[in-house]
Scaffold this motif. Sequence first.
Motif, PDB file in Angstrom:
ATOM      1  N   VAL A  57       0.791  -1.178  -0.150  1.00 38.15           N
ATOM      2  CA  VAL A  57       0.133   0.047   0.314  1.00 38.15           C
ATOM      3  C   VAL A  57       0.788   0.917   0.035  1.00 38.15           C
ATOM      4  CG1 VAL A  57      -1.945   1.604   1.624  1.00 38.15           C
ATOM      5  CG2 VAL A  57      -1.988  -0.921   0.610  1.00 38.15           C
ATOM      6  N   LEU A  58       1.924   1.593   0.996  1.00 35.73           N
ATOM      7  CA  LEU A  58       2.822   2.333   1.127  1.00 35.73           C
ATOM      8  C   LEU A  58       3.299   2.327  -0.039  1.00 35.73           C
ATOM      9  CD1 LEU A  58       4.915   2.049   4.163  1.00 35.73           C
ATOM     10  CD2 LEU A  58       2.651   3.623   3.674  1.00 35.73           C
ATOM     11  N   LEU A  59       3.912   1.761  -1.416  1.00 31.39           N
ATOM     12  CA  LEU A  59       4.576   1.728  -2.542  1.00 31.39           C
ATOM     13  C   LEU A  59       3.472   1.914  -3.560  1.00 31.39           C
ATOM     14  CD1 LEU A  59       7.680  -0.260  -2.035  1.00 31.39           C
ATOM     15  CD2 LEU A  59       7.868   2.278  -1.761  1.00 31.39           C
ATOM     16  N   TRP A  60       2.002   2.049  -3.330  1.00 32.11           N
ATOM     17  CA  TRP A  60       1.342   1.594  -3.880  1.00 32.11           C
ATOM     18  C   TRP A  60       1.352   3.535  -4.348  1.00 32.11           C
ATOM     19  CZ3 TRP A  60      -1.886  -3.119  -3.213  1.00 32.11           C
ATOM     20  CH2 TRP A  60      -1.303  -4.440  -4.172  1.00 32.11           C
ATOM     21  N   ARG A  61       0.841   3.900  -2.956  1.00 32.37           N
ATOM     22  CA  ARG A  61       0.666   5.165  -2.509  1.00 32.37           C
ATOM     23  C   ARG A  61       1.758   5.909  -3.576  1.00 32.37           C
ATOM     24  NH1 ARG A  61      -0.464   9.964  -2.987  1.00 32.37           N
ATOM     25  NH2 ARG A  61      -1.667  11.347  -1.086  1.00 32.37           N
ATOM     26  N   ALA A  62       3.203   5.468  -3.082  1.00 33.60           N
ATOM     27  CA  ALA A  62       4.188   6.545  -3.861  1.00 33.60           C
ATOM     28  C   ALA A  62       4.101   6.803  -4.609  1.00 33.60           C
ATOM     29  CB  ALA A  62       5.217   5.687  -3.268  1.00 33.60           C
ATOM     30  N   GLU A  63       3.697   5.327  -5.961  1.00 31.12           N
ATOM     31  CA  GLU A  63       3.413   5.428  -7.566  1.00 31.12           C
ATOM     32  C   GLU A  63       1.941   6.799  -7.449  1.00 31.12           C
ATOM     33  OE1 GLU A  63       2.293   3.034 -11.252  1.00 31.12           O
ATOM     34  OE2 GLU A  63       1.988   1.480  -8.960  1.00 31.12           O
ATOM     35  N   VAL A  64       1.269   6.682  -7.037  1.00 31.78           N
ATOM     36  CA  VAL A  64       0.225   7.614  -6.663  1.00 31.78           C
ATOM     37  C   VAL A  64       0.754   8.884  -6.717  1.00 31.78           C
ATOM     38  CG1 VAL A  64      -2.432   8.698  -6.155  1.00 31.78           C
ATOM     39  CG2 VAL A  64      -1.896   6.078  -6.290  1.00 31.78           C
ATOM     40  N   ALA A  65       1.869   9.042  -5.767  1.00 33.06           N
ATOM     41  CA  ALA A  65       2.218  10.651  -5.415  1.00 33.06           C
ATOM     42  C   ALA A  65       3.094  10.496  -6.385  1.00 33.06           C
ATOM     43  CB  ALA A  65       2.880  10.455  -4.122  1.00 33.06           C
ATOM     44  N   VAL A  66       3.840  10.207  -7.450  1.00 31.36           N
ATOM     45  CA  VAL A  66       5.634  10.686  -8.314  1.00 31.36           C
ATOM     46  C   VAL A  66       3.924  10.638  -9.548  1.00 31.36           C
ATOM     47  CG1 VAL A  66       6.553   9.733 -10.361  1.00 31.36           C
ATOM     48  CG2 VAL A  66       6.779   8.576  -8.230  1.00 31.36           C
TER      49      VAL A  66
END
Length: 583
Positions: free
Chosen positions: A429-438
Amino acid sequence: MKNILIKISLSLSIILMISACSEDFLFEKPIGSVNEELLKNEDGVNALLIAAYAMVDGYAEGESPSGNLGEASGTNWVWGDVPSDDMHRGDQTGGWSQINDIERYEVRPDNEWLSGAWGVNYEGVSRANDVLKALKEATDIPPAVARQFEAEAKFLRAWFHFQLRIKFEKIPYITEDVDPVNVPNDREVWDDIEADLQLGVDHLNPSPSEVGRASQWAAKAFKARVHLFQSEFSEAKPLLDDIINNGPFQLESHFYNNFDEEHQNNGESIFEIQYSVNDGAGVHNSGIDHQTLYPRGADVGLCCAYSAPTFDLFNAFKVGENGLPMLDDFQDELLREDYGILTTEAFTPTDHLLDPRVDWTIGRRGIPFLDWGPMSGSDWMLDQPNMGPFLNKKIMWYKRNKGEISTQSSYWASGVNGNNFRVLRLGHVLLWRAEVAVEENDLTTAMNLVNQIRQRAADDIVMGKVLNETFGTDVAIEIDESQPAANYKLGLYTSFPSQEYARKAVRHEMRLEFALEGMRFYDLVRWNIAANTLNTYLENELAGGVLPWLQGATFTEGKNNYWPIPQVQIDLQPEVLSQNSAN
């Protein structure tokens, strides 16, 4: 410990035996048949639901045409790892020849492993639909319980269709109110998957009464991932934020807890494939498809060293003096470790700076392999020249738990075990959210999320410096337990200077954190970088003529993004199913 698993075999037995008695033998139901009327109540529907959960591991007796395991594995090691730049098939090319074609991107529609992946997942869909059919006719189920059953069944139906969609692209979406024989594969099904998951988002229990059942949080995480496959970042964002900000989850202090049988269903876990052994139900509630992925060494005594990490993956863990990944040049001068070196020949592991997660992910010579002792090299595999020198460590279990977490009686291969597989966890979840932020160009948020993952792993090192240069039956093992096993360093990012850099850093972090978890190939396809990434990887991986059996493999954009629809299915449903145009 795993209530829902214990109930699986009991419930299936009930389904098979229910209504076996009658006052009049002329109307007695034969053993093994089901009186559907007796399933249209709360206990019966729950039994059907548990039978649908039993399919999440990707195994059903009689549904694998080749008689092999892994074709539809819930861990996706065959379809998500082997064709990626993370894994070679392992073992030797003479066994499981169908998997050779998967790694070489030469799969034809008549490959029977396609039929296994198709058939097992549609069996799961069928079982989920059986729940929904029974619910419509049941009369004694309280509305709240009925809605929970419906939400769980639709979560599972979405799960199985998702597994099919990411493999085959063109699939029929089968609901409980249609004749499956007449449903074509002529439209996109993402909206159907989302609709089924939305019921779970709205109505699933945040804290299920039994371990193993889908929760509201699992539905949200799963639905967010579905959105990411469609590049719907704004739709994924609120779901991921809700889990991060309001969910009961926290990162485990130890990276390997997410793969350790002693830390199943932990505080980071959102949804796990539940396995169990030595419970009286045989081996089919276990991680049965993993039984061939373990080391072969005489001092381990397991089978069969499939799922061999690539040179490319090992080198992805290289870091610079700042402890950050070598994003642009990790493939330069690939470290091949003891490739081509016999166990009895001298070898010392590289002293290059490495991310410490490497030795919790990859088994390699001269490094402790959990508590099984140091891996001694080529004698732990069957065909090192063709498969490379590395082993999959994430699927392994501790020797101290042998006979408890593993089966006490033999199956056709040793090592069948009850170590769960975590398919949704907070790290995802944290890295998927990081992907969204990018993609939103919110680079500070992306960096902070990546650093949360990296901070957890910074001091999480494998201890025990192996002093041996050679191994063999008469060689004493020397280990200095006070020293790290290798030269580790992990630093935190201080800036993401551009969106392009941030995208590369987040995707690389996903690779390191989720390596060998069945995700990599699907991520490359959804990011639209599969062809360039995989052909560059093959060129570097095979340079110098190494790995002879894989020489000449090439990934073709479009043709190899998805697998062919099984020809046998098209033959069974003429003018209903159509083949992928590229195949």
